[in-house]
Enzyme design. Structure first.
Site, PDB file in Angstrom:
ATOM      1  N   HIS A 355       0.801  -1.231   0.000  1.00 32.23           N
ATOM      2  CA  HIS A 355       0.000   0.000   0.000  1.00 32.23           C
ATOM      3  C   HIS A 355       0.831   1.277   0.000  1.00 32.23           C
ATOM      4  O   HIS A 355       0.266   2.361   0.145  1.00 32.23           O
ATOM      5  CB  HIS A 355      -0.934   0.047   1.204  1.00 32.23           C
ATOM      6  CG  HIS A 355      -1.987  -1.010   1.208  1.00 32.23           C
ATOM      7  ND1 HIS A 355      -3.255  -0.805   0.723  1.00 32.23           N
ATOM      8  CD2 HIS A 355      -1.944  -2.288   1.615  1.00 32.23           C
ATOM      9  CE1 HIS A 355      -3.958  -1.919   0.850  1.00 32.23           C
ATOM     10  NE2 HIS A 355      -3.185  -2.833   1.391  1.00 32.23           N
ATOM     11  N   LYS A 544      -8.391  13.908   4.471  1.00 30.54           N
ATOM     12  CA  LYS A 544      -7.528  12.733   4.436  1.00 30.54           C
ATOM     13  C   LYS A 544      -6.551  12.903   5.583  1.00 30.54           C
ATOM     14  O   LYS A 544      -6.515  13.979   6.214  1.00 30.54           O
ATOM     15  CB  LYS A 544      -6.774  12.628   3.108  1.00 30.54           C
ATOM     16  CG  LYS A 544      -6.112  13.956   2.708  1.00 30.54           C
ATOM     17  CD  LYS A 544      -5.434  13.895   1.351  1.00 30.54           C
ATOM     18  CE  LYS A 544      -6.376  13.923   0.166  1.00 30.54           C
ATOM     19  NZ  LYS A 544      -6.417  12.728  -0.640  1.00 30.54           N
ATOM     20  N   ARG A 545      -5.747  11.884   5.890  1.00 29.92           N
ATOM     21  CA  ARG A 545      -4.738  12.072   6.927  1.00 29.92           C
ATOM     22  C   ARG A 545      -3.800  13.218   6.532  1.00 29.92           C
ATOM     23  O   ARG A 545      -3.602  13.501   5.335  1.00 29.92           O
ATOM     24  CB  ARG A 545      -3.941  10.767   7.118  1.00 29.92           C
ATOM     25  CG  ARG A 545      -4.736   9.709   7.870  1.00 29.92           C
ATOM     26  CD  ARG A 545      -5.087  10.153   9.265  1.00 29.92           C
ATOM     27  NE  ARG A 545      -3.916  10.213  10.094  1.00 29.92           N
ATOM     28  CZ  ARG A 545      -3.589   9.316  11.016  1.00 29.92           C
ATOM     29  NH1 ARG A 545      -4.377   8.282  11.254  1.00 29.92           N
ATOM     30  NH2 ARG A 545      -2.488   9.451  11.733  1.00 29.92           N
ATOM     31  N   LYS A 550       0.836  14.444   0.903  1.00 29.37           N
ATOM     32  CA  LYS A 550      -0.530  14.720   0.440  1.00 29.37           C
ATOM     33  C   LYS A 550      -0.742  16.209   0.149  1.00 29.37           C
ATOM     34  O   LYS A 550      -1.746  16.610  -0.425  1.00 29.37           O
ATOM     35  CB  LYS A 550      -1.544  14.226   1.467  1.00 29.37           C
ATOM     36  CG  LYS A 550      -1.515  12.700   1.662  1.00 29.37           C
ATOM     37  CD  LYS A 550      -2.514  12.255   2.724  1.00 29.37           C
ATOM     38  CE  LYS A 550      -2.400  10.788   3.085  1.00 29.37           C
ATOM     39  NZ  LYS A 550      -3.046   9.887   2.104  1.00 29.37           N
ATOM     40  N   THR A 652      -8.565   6.552  -1.937  1.00 32.37           N
ATOM     41  CA  THR A 652      -9.907   6.001  -2.063  1.00 32.37           C
ATOM     42  C   THR A 652     -10.942   7.102  -1.801  1.00 32.37           C
ATOM     43  O   THR A 652     -12.073   7.001  -2.278  1.00 32.37           O
ATOM     44  CB  THR A 652     -10.138   4.823  -1.090  1.00 32.37           C
ATOM     45  OG1 THR A 652      -9.574   5.158   0.181  1.00 32.37           O
ATOM     46  CG2 THR A 652      -9.472   3.568  -1.622  1.00 32.37           C
ATOM     47  N   LYS A 656     -14.764   8.271  -3.539  1.00 33.65           N
ATOM     48  CA  LYS A 656     -16.000   8.631  -2.822  1.00 33.65           C
ATOM     49  C   LYS A 656     -16.548   9.961  -3.335  1.00 33.65           C
ATOM     50  O   LYS A 656     -17.759  10.119  -3.541  1.00 33.65           O
ATOM     51  CB  LYS A 656     -15.729   8.694  -1.312  1.00 33.65           C
ATOM     52  CG  LYS A 656     -15.393   7.330  -0.721  1.00 33.65           C
ATOM     53  CD  LYS A 656     -14.753   7.390   0.666  1.00 33.65           C
ATOM     54  CE  LYS A 656     -14.101   6.047   0.972  1.00 33.65           C
ATOM     55  NZ  LYS A 656     -13.128   6.103   2.085  1.00 33.65           N
TER      56      LYS A 656
HETATM   57  C1  26Q Z   1       3.508   0.435  10.334  1.00 35.68           C
HETATM   58  C2  26Q Z   1       4.386   0.051  11.339  1.00 35.68           C
HETATM   59  C3  26Q Z   1       4.259   0.533  12.622  1.00 35.68           C
HETATM   60  C4  26Q Z   1       3.203   1.393  12.922  1.00 35.68           C
HETATM   61  C5  26Q Z   1       2.310   1.772  11.922  1.00 35.68           C
HETATM   62  C6  26Q Z   1       2.465   1.301  10.637  1.00 35.68           C
HETATM   63  C7  26Q Z   1       1.504   1.713   9.572  1.00 35.68           C
HETATM   64  C8  26Q Z   1       0.149   1.884   9.874  1.00 35.68           C
HETATM   65  C9  26Q Z   1      -0.752   2.274   8.888  1.00 35.68           C
HETATM   66  C10 26Q Z   1       1.908   1.927   8.273  1.00 35.68           C
HETATM   67  C11 26Q Z   1       0.998   2.318   7.298  1.00 35.68           C
HETATM   68  C12 26Q Z   1      -0.344   2.485   7.591  1.00 35.68           C
HETATM   69  C13 26Q Z   1      -1.363   2.893   6.615  1.00 35.68           C
HETATM   70  C14 26Q Z   1      -1.161   3.043   5.328  1.00 35.68           C
HETATM   71  C15 26Q Z   1      -2.236   3.470   4.422  1.00 35.68           C
HETATM   72  O1  26Q Z   1      -3.338   3.770   4.832  1.00 35.68           O
HETATM   73  N1  26Q Z   1      -1.969   3.498   3.116  1.00 35.68           N
HETATM   74  C16 26Q Z   1      -2.985   3.897   2.158  1.00 35.68           C
HETATM   75  O2  26Q Z   1      -3.648   2.736   1.693  1.00 35.68           O
HETATM   76  C17 26Q Z   1      -4.761   3.073   0.878  1.00 35.68           C
HETATM   77  C18 26Q Z   1      -5.485   1.784   0.531  1.00 35.68           C
HETATM   78  O3  26Q Z   1      -4.737   1.046  -0.392  1.00 35.68           O
HETATM   79  C19 26Q Z   1      -4.302   3.821  -0.363  1.00 35.68           C
HETATM   80  O4  26Q Z   1      -5.444   4.215  -1.068  1.00 35.68           O
HETATM   81  C20 26Q Z   1      -3.475   5.046   0.030  1.00 35.68           C
HETATM   82  O5  26Q Z   1      -2.926   5.628  -1.125  1.00 35.68           O
HETATM   83  C21 26Q Z   1      -2.359   4.636   0.986  1.00 35.68           C
HETATM   84  O6  26Q Z   1      -1.674   5.786   1.452  1.00 35.68           O
END
Ligand code: 26Q
Length: 810
Positions: A355, A544-545, A550, A652, A656
């Site tokens: 991702h 978004k976050r 971004k 995503t 929406k």
């Molecule tokens: C990893 C290790 C330790 C702590 C936290 C994490 C961690 C947590 C959440 C790393 C990444 C995330 C989230 C990533 C994320 O939301 N990515 C998004 O995924 C969406 C679905 O595929 C995409 O549409 C977005 O582009 C992408 O940023």
């Protein structure tokens, strides 16, 4: 599907009130009523589950196991009522009892077990897998605290604990009898017994994993799946007064470990930090899940030889990667299989979705941490890594650079993505561009060796939730124009709407619906915050976050330019614009928090300036979350999707907005590329460098300072932000990052200045279109009509056909 009458539902609800809460209808609070309704629907789903579960068992079908550290479910009462075809009946029953369904829906807390896109995707996919009648189970952790609640105090983000259980656990069914034990620490003792290698784990700390299952309904089907959320408990009773010294310490350790594991969701999005608790969470949930799958499989088939034919395990980003060595451990140590036998079974079973390509998000765990916390897993990892290394040396010969790049263990770290690429059946990206970048760049060496392993599945969203449920007026228009509700199960059918692109009456109705949705949203914002939105202005939205890639800051640069333009020419024509932001920052991400504060400073300045009255407005929406997005999407007109090309894996939110008729201003990044492919240049406002141009510019040496000096507007905007606004807070830390390199990094890492001018031009094009309502409404209609391919049902059919090899309904 509507197998219940109003009278029956009423009786069931009253029964729950009486038996579970000792209440009559008259002394029931909305909370009691919400819980009673949830329990009634839960019972219906449980009955469906038993029926369809038996069919799956008897049919010995291949099952999908979707492993994810996050499922951002949001609310469930309205969703389940909708899926079960009981929305109207439930509303009538509640009305008869003196309650409003809408109020009860609104009382449900979001199940915020996720950060953002990745977690929400998992939730949308559960809905589609169930609707498409795929036997599937989701697995995650039952976090006591989900994603924090955001408060804005004096313009700054503050975090509050999100205690969602209490009301939210109405959906959860604890299954004590299906608990699993997960072991941490200790030592591994190898011995020979009767000519056989025996592996024993001693001195470990045990944690009990207890399932709290959530039933997942599908649309117009009895097929029901499960989201299994693992709760952590100590295996020992609370009273430890009777223990001798050695046991006492162990007992205290076990209690402490158990209490903390399921406590809180890590609030980092797209950012990895090597915290030992996070590793414990990952192994806890992976080990419990694998044991649970294997236990059920053994009970059904009596052998594990046929395991890959009956199961596919999908790992959502690298977070559940330890499923690979954990499966190996069980086949080797518990089943006594040879290494090669075990490896074949595992590699035939596991698939990986990537991702992100951001370097700071790639998980690389310190080997010492893994060795001390998971000693047996560490042994297995070493073996996997060394065998892989040999193969790579054979394949790539002397090219040690490539072998080093692909290594699983390197420089004292375990690289989870490389382990996934080594062990998985399939590796997929989440949009066409992202999957190409994985092949050409991130995993180029592995791609050369095994090209067929690499696939694309473009993300999708639950269009029943994100269109039909959240925007009932638009849903009604779609049904009327397409002549049926076919689009709900066949999202392509929404394309029929396009026949009305020149039908003035349909275009007018589309506009009226948007206007009503804007007013409804403004009403909500007024009630919640007292802020009065200008519903005559374009609603321009970036939610978004908060992350530098971004580029919320690019949005700010443009707004400041508009503000200065207004001051220069207060009497010139100006299209009224309301800029809405919503974003949570990871609590430790300092720059992101500064950007939130900047947006709030700017909002205070602009909204208090009489020159801006009825023309320019900036609003930061507090605590952006699923249930707020559900209100906002139908009211949005311009969707900001402005990440640096090559950085957003898919996005995503973009989908929406599109489904709800907002037009996109965006870069050619992530799924925007495919949106553009559907829409053509004329139905989207594209701007900025492409991913290839970004790479070229970086290679040539990007100098943001040149743009600052050459563009007068930009120069003035940056100087103003640096000095700050009326609240006296200066933002030179932020502007310095745009102009100067520091600490080995480059100036303006995300190329805001390079894209600024092009971004402003795209905004001007969007206002031109807005000035011609027929043209805008036609574009909006075309966006809706061509959004069908962004339905999660399409994505799940892709997974089912290309990766999981399982059949789907119809
Ligand atoms: C990893 C290790 C330790 C702590 C936290 C994490 C961690 C947590 C959440 C790393 C990444 C995330 C989230 C990533 C994320 O939301 N990515 C998004 O995924 C969406 C679905 O595929 C995409 O549409 C977005 O582009 C992408 O940023």
């Amino acid at each position: 599907m509507a197998e219940y009458t109003k009278a029956q539902l009423t009786e069931l609800i009253i029964g729950k009130l009486n038996r579970n809460f000792g209440r009559t209808v008259d002394d029931a609070t909305p909370t009691h009523m919400f819980k009673a309704c949830a329990l009634v629907l839960r019972d219906i789903m449980s009955r469906h589950q038993m029926e369809t579960g038996n069919q799956v068992w008897e049919g010995q079908q291949r099952q999908v196991h979707y492993l994810s550290l996050e499922f951002l479910m949001g609310r469930s009462l309205e969703k389940n009522a909708y899926n079960l075809g009981l929305l109207d009946t439930l509303a009538e029953a509640l009305e008869g009892l003196g309650f409003s369904a809408a109020d009860l829906f609104e009382a449900e807390p979001d199940a915020g077990l996720g950060n953002g896109g990745l977690g929400r995707l998992a939730a949308c996919y559960l809905d589609s897998m169930t609707t498409l009648e795929i036997p599937a189970t989701g697995y995650s952790i039952c976090y006591e605290l989900g994603i924090f609640k955001q408060k804005i105090i004096n313009g700054k983000q503050e975090e509050l604990a999100d205690n969602w259980l209490g009301l939210g656990d109405a959906w959860l069914i604890p299954k004590m009898d299906e608990a699993e034990e997960v072991r941490f620490g200790g030592k591994i003792v190898h011995s020979w017994v009767n000519g056989q290698n025996k592996t024993e784990h001693v001195g470990y700390t045990a944690v009990l994993a207890i399932p709290r299952d959530m039933e997942i309904s599908g649309y117009q089907t009895k097929h029901t799946n499960t989201l299994r959320l693992w709760d952590a408990k100590s295996p020992l009773p609370v009273d430890m007064s009777l223990y001798s010294r050695g046991e006492y310490l162990k007992a205290v350790e076990q209690q402490a470990m158990a209490e903390v594991i399921a406590k809180v969701l890590y609030p980092d999005d797209n950012h990895y930090e090597g915290k030992s608790l996070r590793l414990k969470q990952q192994y806890f949930f992976v080990s419990a899940t694998v044991q649970s799958i294997v236990r059920k499989h053994r009970a059904q088939y009596g052998t594990l030889r046929n395991f890959p034919r009956k199961h596919v395990i999908q790992i959502n980003d690298t977070h559940p990667t330890l499923v690979i060595p954990e499966l190996m451990r069980i086949f080797l140590d518990d089943e006594g299989y040879s290494w090669d036998e075990a490896w074949h079974i595992v590699t035939d079973t596991v698939c990986y979705t990537n991702h992100t390509v951001l370097a700071e998000a790639l998980e690389r765990w310190p080997q010492d941490l893994i060795e001390s916390l998971l000693p047996r897993i560490w042994e297995i990892l070493k073996e996997i890594a060394s065998r892989y290394q040999h193969q790579l040396e054979g394949y790539f010969g002397g090219d040690m650079n490539r072998v080093a790049r692909m290594a699983i263990i390197w420089g004292g770290e375990v690289r989870m993505a490389n382990l996934c690429v080594c062990a998985c059946q399939a590796v997929n990206g989440v949009s066409a561009l992202h999957s190409d970048i994985l092949k050409r760049d991130v995993f180029q060496d592995a791609y050369q060796r095994e090209p067929d392993k690499f696939k694309n599945v473009t993300n999708g969203i639950d269009h029943r939730r994100w269109l039909s449920q959240v925007n009932p007026k638009l849903d009604a228009l779609v049904r009327e124009c397409t002549g049926s509700d076919d689009y709900l199960l066949h999202p392509d059918a929404i394309r029929d709407l396009e026949r009305f692109k020149d039908d003035k009456s349909v275009l007018d109705r589309l506009q009226a619906i948007k206007q009503e949705n804007k007013r409804a949203f403004a009403g909500y914002v007024a009630r919640e915050s007292g802020i009065i939105l200008n519903t005559d202005a374009v609603f321009d939205v970036q939610v978004k976050r908060l992350h530098e890639y971004k580029r919320q800051l690019l949005n700010v640069l443009h707004i400041v330019a508009l503000y200065q333009q207004l001051h220069d020419n207060p009497n010139a024509d100006f299209t009224p614009q309301t800029f809405l932001f919503g974003a949570k920052a990871a609590p430790g991400y300092h720059v992101a928090k500064q950007i939130i504060q900047l947006i709030n400073s700017l909002a205070a300045q602009v909204n208090a300036d009489p020159i801006c009255k009825d023309r320019l407005q900036v609003v930061f929406l507090e605590n952006y979350r699923v249930s707020l997005a559900e209100k906002l999407m139908p009211a949005s007109e311009l969707s900001e999707q402005i990440s640096t090309a090559g950085k957003e894996a898919s996005g995503t939110g973009n989908m929406k907005f599109m489904m709800n008729g907002a037009l996109t201003i965006g870069t050619l990044d992530g799924a925007n590329v495919e949106m553009h492919q559907q829409l053509g240049d004329e139905n989207i406002f594209l701007f900025g460098l492409t991913a290839d141009q970004v790479a070229d510019l970086r290679r040539q040496g990007y100098r943001s300072m040149d743009y600052y000096h050459r563009n007068q507007v930009l120069h003035r905007v940056i100087d103003q932000i640096s000095a700050g606004f009326g609240d006296g807070v200066a933002y030179s830390d932020l502007t310095n990052r745009l102009l100067y390199s520091a600490g080995g990094g480059i100036a303006d890492e995300y190329l805001l200045l390079a894209d600024f001018d092009s971004y402003c031009q795209a905004h001007r094009r969007s206002l031109e279109a807005y000035a011609d309502p027929d043209r805008w409404n036609r574009m909006s209609l075309i966006n809706i009509a061509r959004s069908g391919i962004f339905a999660a049902d399409r994505s799940i059919r892709d997974y089912a056909r290309d990766i999981w090899h399982v059949p789907t309904r119809r």
